[in-house]
Design a protein around this motif. Structure first.
Motif, PDB file in Angstrom:
ATOM      1  N   GLU A 199      12.110  -0.591  -3.626  1.00 30.51           N
ATOM      2  CA  GLU A 199      12.760  -2.332  -3.320  1.00 30.51           C
ATOM      3  C   GLU A 199      11.340  -3.466  -3.102  1.00 30.51           C
ATOM      4  OE1 GLU A 199      15.149  -2.852   0.035  1.00 30.51           O
ATOM      5  OE2 GLU A 199      14.108  -0.772   0.772  1.00 30.51           O
ATOM      6  N   SER A 200      11.634  -4.551  -3.375  1.00 30.25           N
ATOM      7  CA  SER A 200      11.202  -5.479  -2.953  1.00 30.25           C
ATOM      8  C   SER A 200      10.424  -5.834  -1.404  1.00 30.25           C
ATOM      9  CB  SER A 200      10.994  -7.039  -3.492  1.00 30.25           C
ATOM     10  OG  SER A 200      12.652  -7.553  -2.914  1.00 30.25           O
ATOM     11  N   GLY A 201       9.672  -5.204  -1.081  1.00 35.62           N
ATOM     12  CA  GLY A 201       9.489  -5.600   0.170  1.00 35.62           C
ATOM     13  C   GLY A 201       9.298  -3.729   1.292  1.00 35.62           C
ATOM     14  N   PHE A 202       9.021  -2.638   0.268  1.00 33.76           N
ATOM     15  CA  PHE A 202       9.094  -1.397   0.364  1.00 33.76           C
ATOM     16  C   PHE A 202       8.293  -1.249   1.992  1.00 33.76           C
ATOM     17  CE2 PHE A 202       8.423   3.149  -0.237  1.00 33.76           C
ATOM     18  CZ  PHE A 202      10.116   3.998  -0.333  1.00 33.76           C
ATOM     19  N   GLY A 203       6.874  -1.757   1.782  1.00 29.71           N
ATOM     20  CA  GLY A 203       7.166  -1.361   2.625  1.00 29.71           C
ATOM     21  C   GLY A 203       6.964  -1.871   4.539  1.00 29.71           C
ATOM     22  N   LYS A 204       6.715  -2.987   4.161  1.00 26.12           N
ATOM     23  CA  LYS A 204       7.850  -3.550   5.227  1.00 26.12           C
ATOM     24  C   LYS A 204       8.726  -3.457   6.303  1.00 26.12           C
ATOM     25  CE  LYS A 204       6.533  -8.008   3.636  1.00 26.12           C
ATOM     26  NZ  LYS A 204       6.817  -9.163   3.268  1.00 26.12           N
ATOM     27  N   ASN A 205       9.714  -3.189   5.491  1.00 27.35           N
ATOM     28  CA  ASN A 205      10.963  -2.832   5.449  1.00 27.35           C
ATOM     29  C   ASN A 205      10.972  -1.382   6.151  1.00 27.35           C
ATOM     30  OD1 ASN A 205      12.220  -4.345   4.408  1.00 27.35           O
ATOM     31  ND2 ASN A 205      12.559  -3.184   2.098  1.00 27.35           N
ATOM     32  N   HIS A 212       0.977  -0.986   0.179  1.00 25.33           N
ATOM     33  CA  HIS A 212       0.014  -0.009  -0.010  1.00 25.33           C
ATOM     34  C   HIS A 212       0.744   1.089  -0.231  1.00 25.33           C
ATOM     35  CE1 HIS A 212       0.824   0.074   4.610  1.00 25.33           C
ATOM     36  NE2 HIS A 212       0.348   0.618   4.502  1.00 25.33           N
ATOM     37  N   VAL A 213       1.546   0.971   0.400  1.00 23.25           N
ATOM     38  CA  VAL A 213       2.689   2.286   0.800  1.00 23.25           C
ATOM     39  C   VAL A 213       3.528   2.649  -0.857  1.00 23.25           C
ATOM     40  CG1 VAL A 213       5.225   3.584   1.801  1.00 23.25           C
ATOM     41  CG2 VAL A 213       3.767   1.647   2.615  1.00 23.25           C
ATOM     42  N   THR A 214       4.074   2.149  -1.488  1.00 26.93           N
ATOM     43  CA  THR A 214       4.218   1.996  -2.757  1.00 26.93           C
ATOM     44  C   THR A 214       3.057   2.356  -4.000  1.00 26.93           C
ATOM     45  OG1 THR A 214       4.251  -0.734  -3.515  1.00 26.93           O
ATOM     46  CG2 THR A 214       6.417   0.451  -2.483  1.00 26.93           C
ATOM     47  N   ILE A 215       2.475   2.165  -3.499  1.00 26.72           N
ATOM     48  CA  ILE A 215       0.946   2.088  -4.509  1.00 26.72           C
ATOM     49  C   ILE A 215       0.527   3.526  -4.018  1.00 26.72           C
ATOM     50  CG2 ILE A 215      -1.740   1.853  -5.131  1.00 26.72           C
ATOM     51  CD1 ILE A 215      -0.711  -1.533  -4.701  1.00 26.72           C
ATOM     52  N   GLU A 216       0.789   4.085  -2.604  1.00 26.50           N
ATOM     53  CA  GLU A 216      -0.055   5.433  -2.786  1.00 26.50           C
ATOM     54  C   GLU A 216       1.358   6.396  -2.982  1.00 26.50           C
ATOM     55  OE1 GLU A 216      -0.885   7.408   1.954  1.00 26.50           O
ATOM     56  OE2 GLU A 216      -1.371   5.344   1.600  1.00 26.50           O
ATOM     57  N   LEU A 217       2.511   6.046  -2.582  1.00 23.63           N
ATOM     58  CA  LEU A 217       3.936   6.724  -3.215  1.00 23.63           C
ATOM     59  C   LEU A 217       3.578   7.104  -5.066  1.00 23.63           C
ATOM     60  CD1 LEU A 217       5.715   8.544  -2.991  1.00 23.63           C
ATOM     61  CD2 LEU A 217       6.796   7.114  -2.832  1.00 23.63           C
ATOM     62  N   THR A 218       2.993   6.041  -5.357  1.00 21.73           N
ATOM     63  CA  THR A 218       3.411   6.170  -6.555  1.00 21.73           C
ATOM     64  C   THR A 218       1.602   7.101  -7.364  1.00 21.73           C
ATOM     65  OG1 THR A 218       4.075   3.620  -6.791  1.00 21.73           O
ATOM     66  CG2 THR A 218       2.791   4.805  -8.447  1.00 21.73           C
ATOM     67  N   ASN A 219       1.181   6.546  -7.018  1.00 17.30           N
ATOM     68  CA  ASN A 219      -0.442   7.897  -7.004  1.00 17.30           C
ATOM     69  C   ASN A 219      -0.077   9.501  -6.847  1.00 17.30           C
ATOM     70  OD1 ASN A 219      -2.137   5.872  -7.667  1.00 17.30           O
ATOM     71  ND2 ASN A 219      -2.604   5.722  -5.600  1.00 17.30           N
ATOM     72  N   THR A 237       1.887   8.814  11.726  1.00 16.01           N
ATOM     73  CA  THR A 237       2.321   7.683  11.939  1.00 16.01           C
ATOM     74  C   THR A 237       2.965   8.610  13.546  1.00 16.01           C
ATOM     75  OG1 THR A 237       4.151   7.603  10.969  1.00 16.01           O
ATOM     76  CG2 THR A 237       2.633   6.100  10.332  1.00 16.01           C
ATOM     77  N   GLY A 238       3.652   9.115  13.395  1.00 13.91           N
ATOM     78  CA  GLY A 238       3.994   9.831  14.767  1.00 13.91           C
ATOM     79  C   GLY A 238       6.097   9.013  15.187  1.00 13.91           C
ATOM     80  N   SER A 239       6.021   8.154  13.957  1.00  9.89           N
ATOM     81  CA  SER A 239       7.311   7.347  14.153  1.00  9.89           C
ATOM     82  C   SER A 239       8.115   8.133  13.014  1.00  9.89           C
ATOM     83  CB  SER A 239       7.442   6.115  14.507  1.00  9.89           C
ATOM     84  OG  SER A 239       6.575   5.614  13.420  1.00  9.89           O
ATOM     85  N   PRO A 240       9.392   8.278  13.532  1.00  8.97           N
ATOM     86  CA  PRO A 240      10.381   8.664  12.652  1.00  8.97           C
ATOM     87  C   PRO A 240      10.647   7.874  11.785  1.00  8.97           C
ATOM     88  CG  PRO A 240      11.464   8.391  14.309  1.00  8.97           C
ATOM     89  CD  PRO A 240      10.061   8.170  14.891  1.00  8.97           C
ATOM     90  N   ILE A 241      10.863   8.294  10.651  1.00 11.28           N
ATOM     91  CA  ILE A 241      10.554   7.668   8.974  1.00 11.28           C
ATOM     92  C   ILE A 241      12.444   8.063   8.711  1.00 11.28           C
ATOM     93  CG2 ILE A 241      10.432   6.548   6.897  1.00 11.28           C
ATOM     94  CD1 ILE A 241       7.360   6.554   7.487  1.00 11.28           C
ATOM     95  N   GLN A 242      13.019   7.127   8.084  1.00 15.75           N
ATOM     96  CA  GLN A 242      14.752   7.526   8.218  1.00 15.75           C
ATOM     97  C   GLN A 242      14.541   7.439   6.328  1.00 15.75           C
ATOM     98  OE1 GLN A 242      17.646   8.015   9.907  1.00 15.75           O
ATOM     99  NE2 GLN A 242      15.996   8.226  11.169  1.00 15.75           N
ATOM    100  N   PHE A 243      14.744   8.822   6.343  1.00 17.17           N
ATOM    101  CA  PHE A 243      14.788   9.257   4.331  1.00 17.17           C
ATOM    102  C   PHE A 243      15.928  10.879   3.745  1.00 17.17           C
ATOM    103  CE2 PHE A 243      12.500   8.506   0.180  1.00 17.17           C
ATOM    104  CZ  PHE A 243      11.624   7.876   1.052  1.00 17.17           C
ATOM    105  N   THR A 303      13.710   2.520   6.920  1.00 14.84           N
ATOM    106  CA  THR A 303      14.549   2.769   6.173  1.00 14.84           C
ATOM    107  C   THR A 303      13.835   2.368   5.376  1.00 14.84           C
ATOM    108  OG1 THR A 303      16.092   1.528   6.300  1.00 14.84           O
ATOM    109  CG2 THR A 303      16.505   4.390   7.429  1.00 14.84           C
ATOM    110  N   ALA A 304      13.753   2.338   3.626  1.00 17.63           N
ATOM    111  CA  ALA A 304      13.406   1.850   2.552  1.00 17.63           C
ATOM    112  C   ALA A 304      14.142   2.418   1.152  1.00 17.63           C
ATOM    113  CB  ALA A 304      11.609   2.157   2.328  1.00 17.63           C
TER     114      ALA A 304
END
Lengths: 250, 368, 309
Positions: free
Chosen positions: B101-107, B58-65, B150-156, B113-114
């Motif tokens: 990458e594969s498993g983007f959302g999971k990572n 769902h993350v990659t699809i959302e980002l693609t959109n 989410t409140g949790s920091p994502i590394q990017f 980070t992904a």
């Protein structure tokens, strides 16, 4: 001028208007072949306008004008080939050499290579400047430059040469030497049409015309003019004619 | 003082009597803003991209959109394998391939980070660069939204320069550039020409022989242009806002003050040019070649500084517009205060003093 | 002495523009510097008006050293540069007003002084200066140079490119200004204007040939000058030049001015020579030289000195 002479410039009823302002107001005169014709007038009297029209640079508002036998409206190209022009402001390119200037102007007037080479050699010999062939114009004394400029202006053997204030600001000796050249050219049959602010130079002309406010106020030989206004020299003639009108229009 | 104002009045008369000057002063800025504005907005629009999504969560699809709905990109195709990338580019339509990458959302969930790989067609380096920047900014924007949610920091690693420009309109980057270019042109070129004109006309002789002091002559000549350049600056800001919706996030007063500083810099350059040239033509050429071309090429206005060879990067440090562009981008887009632009401001002040000092030393009380 | 110039030398890029120029101008005098274009007149005037520094020499104006106190000098001098320094896009009145404010005064305050000159162009005060004729520009430039009541008026070639009528009127105006106590230093390339000055300096190639009253310069002319005329001027001058006893023969209006190497050769002998060459209506008489004759004579001398030196 009682004898019948061949005319080289014929001007009939020349009018040039800029808006409402008549710079040339119905000028009519003739210039004869081989004469030195002095064209005098106060600043703004319309001399420059008339010269530009005669050289084919401007089209008049109306009037019949023939220069060197060609019509001013339709044959400006032929006119330009048959006239020479020199002014005080511009004559030669200062940053190129004597020979390069001669070659350039010879080329502009369509002389062949041999003609240019021959006339250049001839000209430099006559003026005694062969040793300066490859010197820049800017390095030459004023007197030489002027002689050279005149010689270049008649390099293509025109029938007629226009000189627009050729001697302004020049020292008295150079000025006279320049007139020697004018006489020499006239002697060879070239008609000279000259403007000047020096009234003593007006005396050297065969005939002079004096323009005031776009009209020719008088035209005759210097001696006839002096007699007519009963004065001693051309300066007084000029002052008498030009002073008639109030100064504001000057 | 009366002498001085008499002088300024005369200068205004010259300006208002000459249609050409008026046109350069007021026509050109408007035309330039419109021209650049419209040309630039069209430049990065509907760029074709391809996506290789090895994760399809769902993350990659959302980002693609989000990327596709930005209006800048059109999804040309989805590809299935990394081997297809080269073929896609060889066809020539697609400018960029985005690889999740594969498993983007999971990572992302597990490690915070992904990896996304952006591959651009660098045969057109500038477009490629722009495209990458735009994409990274959209991604960065996306990350910010996620963080808020989410409140949790994502590394990017977002592209910092565009982070605040969430709508990502190209014209926003060009308005500061145009302003930098026009202000320096008007103030430097027009003053140098108007001073040199007095030399050409011979009136400078008379002025020098008069009791006017050289400083009064200089000030008298530049005062009208300070005012007119200022009007120009305001015009550009207003046009940017009205026509292209360019915001002014930060302090208007600071923005105008910085503009005046920059105008003064231009004027001192103009005076300097006038002391070393003798004809109007000369002054114009020097202004154009010394000021306009470097402004366009080396200030980061059109070509990103970080893409330049090292030597040019060093050279760009010497370009006043570079610093001015940074300053107004900060004020207009990020809304930062003097705190964040003081370094650039100091650089401009130093440059102005140097030019002014040089030109006062070079301005002659005599003709030689 | 109002103006003292001592031993001025100036060169540009190795070209000597002025050599050892020394002369002075008395209070209230109308002094003319006469010489052709390029003789150094403008350079000298620029040094006097503090616009240029000489390589060597001193200039003193009203006891003030011009080279050190340029600010003081600039209040005292009215300078009219060649090419009339006017703003072409400003009207006649705006030009005058501008120069008035620059010098910290107003038109009204000094109207009395400029009235004589300015009233002639006042009817056109709303016309742009660029649209004026040469004569009117000249009058406007003079008004501008006078607006601050200078003690010394320095005019660089005010009559160049101006017709004979305007030139004469201009000199009449200068004479009237002189009567009001203004010292005037004027340069010109018209030799005939010399007689209108109290004293003149003749300058050629950066050298002062002579400084004196015009009539004195004429009395110092050593040779006997003959005026020769005949029906064919061009042939006349050529024939005279090819005669071995001729020192110089130059066209002057309708006659040729002739000087001989051997003063014993009489006018009759000249007539005979010309008759022999087929001239008619020959007239030969001894005349008084004009400034132009003197200038040409001095020029020749200078050249001879240069050649022998």
């Amino acid at each position: 001028m009682s004898e019948q002479k061949e005319t080289i410039i014929t001007v009939k009823n020349l009018v040039k208007k800029f808006g409402d302002f008549k710079a040339n107001d119905n000028l009519s005169f003739e210039v004869f072949k081989g004469e030195i014709f002095g064209f005098l007038g106060a600043n703004g009297a319309g001399k420059t306008t008339a010269i530009k029209i005669l050289c084919g640079l401007w089209v008049p508002t109306s009037g019949d004008i023939k220069v060197a036998g060609f019509d001013i409206y339709t044959q400006t190209e032929q006119i330009k080939k048959n006239i020479g022009y020199m002014s005080q402001k511009f004559s030669l390119y200062e940053d190129i050499t004597v020979f390069e200037n001669i070659r350039l102007f010879g080329g502009i007037y369509g002389l062949s290579r041999q003609e240019i080479a021959q006339r250049a050699a001839d000209l430099m010999h006559r003026l005694d400047i062969e040793h300066s062939r490859d010197k820049l114009i800017s390095s030459l004394p004023l007197g030489w430059r002027q002689k050279l400029a005149f010689s270049v202006a008649i390099l293509h053997n025109p029938k007629l040469v226009f000189l627009d204030e050729p001697t302004g600001g020049v020292d008295p000796v150079t000025r006279r030497k320049f007139w020697d050249q004018i006489y020499e050219a006239a002697d060879k049959g070239i008609t000279v049409f000259v403007t000047t602010h020096y009234m003593d130079e007006a005396e050297y002309c065969d005939r002079v015309s004096i323009m005031v406010d776009g009209r020719i106020a008088d035209l005759d030989t210097p001696s006839a003019l002096k007699e007519k206004y009963s004065v001693k020299n051309m300066n007084e003639v000029f002052l008498k004619i030009a002073r008639i009108k109030p100064d504001q229009n000057n | 003082m009366k002498r001085f104002w008499g002088f300024v009045l005369k200068e205004f008369l010259h300006i208002f009597r000459d249609p050409r000057t008026m046109l350069i002063l007021f026509g050109i800025p408007i035309v330039q803003v419109l021209l650049f504005g419209y040309v630039i907005t069209n430049e990065i629009k509907d760029v074709k991209i391809a996506i290789l999504d090895q994760s399809k969560d769902h993350v990659t699809i959302e980002l693609t959109n989000k990327i596709i709905s930005s209006g800048f990109f059109i999804l040309d195709r989805n590809i299935k394998s990394i081997n297809e990338v080269e073929d896609v580019f060889k066809e020539g339509n697609v400018r960029q391939v985005i690889i999740f990458e594969s498993g983007f959302g999971k990572n992302l969930k597990r490690e915070g980070t992904a990896n996304i790989q952006l591959i651009a067609d660098a045969s057109d380096a500038n477009t490629a660069n722009l495209v990458v920047h735009y994409t990274m900014a959209i991604i960065g924007d996306f990350v910010r939204e996620q963080n808020k949610l989410t409140g949790s920091p994502i590394q990017f690693v977002p592209e910092v320069r565009m982070l605040y420009n969430s709508e990502l309109k190209g014209v926003y980057m060009f308005i500061p550039g145009i302003m930098a270019m026009i202000l320096i042109l008007v103030s430097a070129m027009m003053t140098s020409i108007s001073i040199v004109r007095e030399k050409e006309l011979g009136t400078m002789e008379t002025l020098l022989v008069s009791p006017l002091r050289p400083l009064q002559i200089i000030l008298g000549k530049v005062t009208p242009y300070i005012l007119l350049s200022f009007i120009n600056a305001v015009t550009i800001i207003i046009m940017g806002n009205m026509v292209f919706g360019m915001p002014v996030q930060g302090s208007m007063i600071l923005l105008l003050a910085e503009s005046i500083l920059y105008i003064l810099l231009g004027l001192s350059l103009g005076i300097l040019i006038s002391t070393i040239t003798k004809t109007q033509q000369n002054a114009m050429f020097i202004s154009l070649f010394v000021l306009m071309l470097p402004t366009i090429l080396l200030s980061g206005f059109i070509f990103p500084i970080e893409n330049m060879p090292k030597i040019l990067q060093w050279l760009s440090i010497l370009m006043p517009p570079r610093w001015f562009i940074t300053i107004i981008k900060n004020i207009m887009l990020k809304g930062t205060g003097l705190m964040y632009v003081w370094k650039e401001t100091v650089i401009l002040i130093v440059m102005t003093s140097v030019f002014l000092g040089l030109s006062i030393r070079k301005f002659k009380i005599r003709l030689e | 002495m109002t103006l003292n110039i001592t031993d001025i030398n100036k060169s540009f890029e190795g070209l000597q523009a002025l050599t050892d120029i020394t002369f002075s101008v008395k209070e209230g005098e109308l002094f003319g510097l006469i010489g052709p274009d390029g003789s150094g007149k403008t350079t000298l005037f620029r040094i006097i008006t503090t616009l240029l520094l000489p390589d060597r020499g001193e200039v003193n104006l009203f006891g003030i050293n011009v080279l050190e106190n340029y600010k003081k000098i600039r209040q005292l001098v009215g300078y009219m540069a060649g090419r009339f320094s006017l703003y072409h896009d400003l009207t006649v009145e705006e030009n005058l007003k501008f120069y008035a404010t620059v010098f910290g005064t107003t038109i009204e305050k000094n109207y009395d002084l400029i009235k004589d000159v300015y009233c002639q162009i006042e009817p056109f005060k709303t016309r742009k200066a660029g649209k004026l004729s040469g004569g009117m520009k000249q009058k406007l430039a003079l008004s501008c140079a006078l607006i601050h009541k200078p003690k010394l008026l320095v005019l660089d070639e005010p009559t160049t490119g101006v017709d004979a009528v305007s030139r004469m009127e201009f000199w009449e105006m200068l004479k009237r200004l002189q009567k009001r106590g203004i010292t005037i230093l004027v340069s010109t390339s018209y030799m005939d204007e010399a007689s209108l000055c109290d004293r003149v300096g003749l300058i050629q190639k950066g050298n002062l040939l002579s400084v004196n009253k015009p009539e004195k310069i004429i009395t110092e002319y050593q040779k006997e000058l003959l005026s020769v005329s005949s029906d064919n001027l061009y042939k006349l001058v050529n024939d005279l030049r090819s005669e071995k006893n001729t020192h110089s023969a130059f066209l002057f209006g309708q006659s040729v001015h002739l000087t001989r190497k051997d003063q014993n050769i009489t006018a009759e002998q000249v007539v005979k020579y010309l008759q022999h060459n087929g001239h008619e209506n020959i007239r030969v008489k001894v005349i008084k030289p004009g400034i132009e004759d003197c200038f040409m004579d001095l020029m020749n001398e200078e050249d001879e000195v240069l050649l022998s030196g």
